[in-house]
Design a protein around this motif. Structure first.
Motif, short mmCIF file in Angstrom:
data_model
loop_
_atom_site.label_atom_id
_atom_site.label_comp_id
_atom_site.label_asym_id
_atom_site.label_seq_id
_atom_site.Cartn_x
_atom_site.Cartn_y
_atom_site.Cartn_z
N PHE A 178 0.84 -1.21 0.00
CA PHE A 178 0.00 0.00 0.00
C PHE A 178 0.87 1.26 0.00
CE2 PHE A 178 -3.57 -2.77 1.20
CZ PHE A 178 -4.57 -2.21 0.42
N VAL A 179 1.93 1.22 0.83
CA VAL A 179 2.83 2.37 0.90
C VAL A 179 3.48 2.63 -0.46
CG1 VAL A 179 5.17 2.89 1.70
CG2 VAL A 179 3.36 2.55 3.36
N SER A 180 3.84 1.56 -1.17
CA SER A 180 4.49 1.76 -2.47
C SER A 180 3.52 2.39 -3.47
CB SER A 180 5.10 0.45 -3.00
OG SER A 180 4.08 -0.41 -3.43
N SER A 181 2.21 2.14 -3.29
CA SER A 181 1.22 2.80 -4.15
C SER A 181 1.12 4.28 -3.79
CB SER A 181 -0.16 2.15 -3.99
OG SER A 181 -0.15 0.87 -4.56
N ILE A 182 1.22 4.58 -2.49
CA ILE A 182 1.17 5.99 -2.07
C ILE A 182 2.39 6.74 -2.62
CG2 ILE A 182 1.32 7.55 -0.06
CD1 ILE A 182 -0.44 5.60 1.47
N SER A 183 3.57 6.09 -2.57
CA SER A 183 4.76 6.79 -3.07
C SER A 183 4.70 6.94 -4.59
CB SER A 183 6.05 6.11 -2.62
OG SER A 183 6.17 4.82 -3.17
N ALA A 184 4.03 5.97 -5.28
CA ALA A 184 3.84 6.10 -6.72
C ALA A 184 2.92 7.30 -7.00
CB ALA A 184 3.21 4.83 -7.29
N PHE A 185 1.88 7.45 -6.18
CA PHE A 185 0.97 8.59 -6.32
C PHE A 185 1.73 9.90 -6.11
CE2 PHE A 185 -1.78 11.71 -4.25
CZ PHE A 185 -2.79 11.84 -5.17
N SER A 186 2.54 9.93 -5.02
CA SER A 186 3.28 11.15 -4.69
C SER A 186 4.26 11.54 -5.80
CB SER A 186 4.08 10.96 -3.39
OG SER A 186 3.20 10.66 -2.34
N ASN B 107 -9.59 8.03 -18.58
CA ASN B 107 -10.70 7.49 -17.79
C ASN B 107 -10.14 6.94 -16.48
OD1 ASN B 107 -12.62 5.73 -16.69
ND2 ASN B 107 -13.53 5.34 -18.69
N LYS B 108 -10.52 7.60 -15.37
CA LYS B 108 -9.93 7.21 -14.07
C LYS B 108 -10.31 5.79 -13.67
CE LYS B 108 -8.98 11.53 -11.73
NZ LYS B 108 -9.45 12.51 -10.75
N SER B 109 -11.57 5.38 -13.90
CA SER B 109 -12.00 4.03 -13.49
C SER B 109 -11.19 2.97 -14.22
CB SER B 109 -13.48 3.83 -13.79
OG SER B 109 -14.22 4.88 -13.27
N LEU B 110 -11.02 3.15 -15.54
CA LEU B 110 -10.26 2.19 -16.33
C LEU B 110 -8.79 2.20 -15.89
CD1 LEU B 110 -10.15 0.18 -18.68
CD2 LEU B 110 -9.73 2.10 -20.23
N ALA B 111 -8.26 3.40 -15.65
CA ALA B 111 -6.86 3.51 -15.20
C ALA B 111 -6.65 2.81 -13.86
CB ALA B 111 -6.46 4.98 -15.11
N TRP B 112 -7.63 2.95 -12.96
CA TRP B 112 -7.56 2.26 -11.66
C TRP B 112 -7.60 0.75 -11.86
CZ3 TRP B 112 -5.99 3.19 -6.95
CH2 TRP B 112 -5.97 4.49 -6.46
N ALA B 113 -8.52 0.28 -12.71
CA ALA B 113 -8.66 -1.17 -12.95
C ALA B 113 -7.35 -1.74 -13.51
CB ALA B 113 -9.82 -1.42 -13.92
N ILE B 114 -6.76 -1.02 -14.48
CA ILE B 114 -5.51 -1.50 -15.09
C ILE B 114 -4.38 -1.48 -14.06
CG2 ILE B 114 -3.74 -0.98 -16.84
CD1 ILE B 114 -6.04 0.14 -18.58
N PHE B 115 -4.30 -0.40 -13.28
CA PHE B 115 -3.25 -0.29 -12.25
C PHE B 115 -3.34 -1.44 -11.26
CE2 PHE B 115 -2.56 1.24 -7.84
CZ PHE B 115 -1.18 1.35 -7.87
N LEU B 116 -4.56 -1.69 -10.74
CA LEU B 116 -4.73 -2.75 -9.72
C LEU B 116 -4.44 -4.14 -10.31
CD1 LEU B 116 -7.89 -1.40 -7.84
CD2 LEU B 116 -5.53 -1.39 -7.03
N SER B 117 -4.92 -4.38 -11.52
CA SER B 117 -4.67 -5.68 -12.16
C SER B 117 -3.17 -5.88 -12.40
CB SER B 117 -5.40 -5.78 -13.49
OG SER B 117 -6.71 -5.32 -13.38
N ALA B 184 0.89 2.85 -13.17
CA ALA B 184 0.80 3.75 -12.01
C ALA B 184 0.97 5.20 -12.47
CB ALA B 184 1.88 3.39 -10.98
N PHE B 185 1.92 5.41 -13.39
CA PHE B 185 2.14 6.75 -13.96
C PHE B 185 0.88 7.23 -14.68
CE2 PHE B 185 3.31 9.33 -17.65
CZ PHE B 185 3.98 10.37 -17.03
N SER B 186 0.31 6.33 -15.52
CA SER B 186 -0.88 6.69 -16.30
C SER B 186 -2.06 7.05 -15.40
CB SER B 186 -1.30 5.53 -17.21
OG SER B 186 -0.26 5.24 -18.10
N LEU B 187 -2.14 6.37 -14.25
CA LEU B 187 -3.25 6.65 -13.33
C LEU B 187 -3.00 7.93 -12.53
CD1 LEU B 187 -5.81 5.97 -11.67
CD2 LEU B 187 -4.37 4.50 -10.24
N PHE B 188 -1.85 7.99 -11.86
CA PHE B 188 -1.66 9.04 -10.86
C PHE B 188 -1.39 10.42 -11.45
CE2 PHE B 188 -0.47 5.27 -8.08
CZ PHE B 188 -1.72 5.23 -7.48
#
Lengths: 207, 207
Positions: A178-186, B107-117, B184-188
């Motif tokens: 989870f932390v690595s996702s936060i740092s990716a966001f930051s 599209n944030k929803s699609l970006a989130w789905a791709i990031f999590l997958s 992660a880049f594409s999403l955040f």
């Protein structure tokens, strides 16, 4: 399509949006601090549970002592959790110092360093857990075809405590993921201003 | 402090910056496509190398056949690589369709789905490799204290090919780790426009 939930009234919406972002920043910093502190504590707990784990068994006339160094995967888990605990502690201190100073991470080099380190530590932790879980499963169920016997029927107490240590390491690694996702966001949101600019060519972001 | 490398001349810099971002977007999309195609091919190669791996050995009067199902970690590696190959193939198709249409991911929803997958597949691959590597190491060196004998001295050809399959899986997982950073880049970065707005209160991002 909205980038940031900003509406159509340009005058004061940006200001209210700034306030919203500050609130999100504060919550994110707090979440990051809590996750890093949890990761430190859990990785340290895993390390202690595994290193201090031992069981002595009398098999006929031979005294057999089980210890974590008998299983190389547990040695890897101990090393990985040691690194994760030390790293998470250092990062927790950085978070506290950042919170006290009230600074927000806008330095790209530092954000990249934190992102890459977080990723490395998270993947290392997951790999160490997977290797230990594999060894543990062989210990519990054996690999009949390879004649690797189950050992947990003999050293039940040792195996249970090793499982406890691994469970603690799993929780620590969840926190680190989870932390690595936060740092990716930051990090990556620092590249986002450009996207907004690209969409609206007459809006410029100044230094 | 600069968010996006944008200079101090607001008039036309944003436009040129838009062009630069388009170039970065194109390169990133191409890199993502290449990485996803590589991950598909390498994960498939790993799967084939492991599933088709077998060796027969005559031990006294007994004929012993080594196959990947003898080692549970290799079964996990096969399943993980099957999932990774299928997933990467689907994502490669999405990338090609996106490139043909010339669309950029907003599209944030699609970006989130791709990031999590992507994250899930990358961590699963790393875990499967770590478990297989652990089993492989026991196969090569044995765990003397637990009386788990080395088996690779008897089934050398089988072990070499399993190592080849694992190496291919490692390369696939490296590609997936990089791809998960790109997603992660594409999403955040979609959350970054807000930061720019926050810095310059009289600039608003419209829908």
């Amino acid at each position: 399509m909205s980038y940031s939930g900003v509406g159509s009234s340009p005058g004061n919406v940006a200001v209210s949006h700034g306030g919203k972002m500050k609130l999100i920043d504060r919550r994110l910093k707090l979440t990051e601090l809590l996750l890093r502190c949890s990761a430190t504590a859990l990785a340290l707990l895993a390390l202690i549970l595994i290193v201090t784990n031992t069981q002595v068994k009398q098999i006929f006339t031979i005294e057999k002592r089980a210890k974590y160094t008998d299983m190389k995967a547990l040695v890897f888990l101990v090393v990985a959790n040691g690194i994760a605990a030390a790293y998470s502690l250092l990062q927790s201190v950085r978070c506290v110092v950042g919170s006290v100073k009230g600074s927000v991470l806008f330095n790209k080099s530092l954000a990249w360093a934190i992102f890459l380190s977080d990723q490395a530590v998270a993947y290392m932790s997951v790999a160490a857990i997977a290797a230990s879980a594999e060894s543990g499963l062989i210990g519990i169920r054996g690999e009949d075809e390879l004649q690797w016997m189950k050992v947990c029927n003999m050293f039940g107490k040792f195996c249970n405590r090793a499982a406890g240590g691994t469970a603690s390491a799993v929780l620590a690694s969840v926190a680190m993921v989870f932390v690595s996702s936060i740092s990716a966001f930051s990090l990556f949101r620092l590249y986002g201003g450009a996207t907004a600019t690209q969409r609206q060519p007459n809006v410029a972001v100044t230094k």
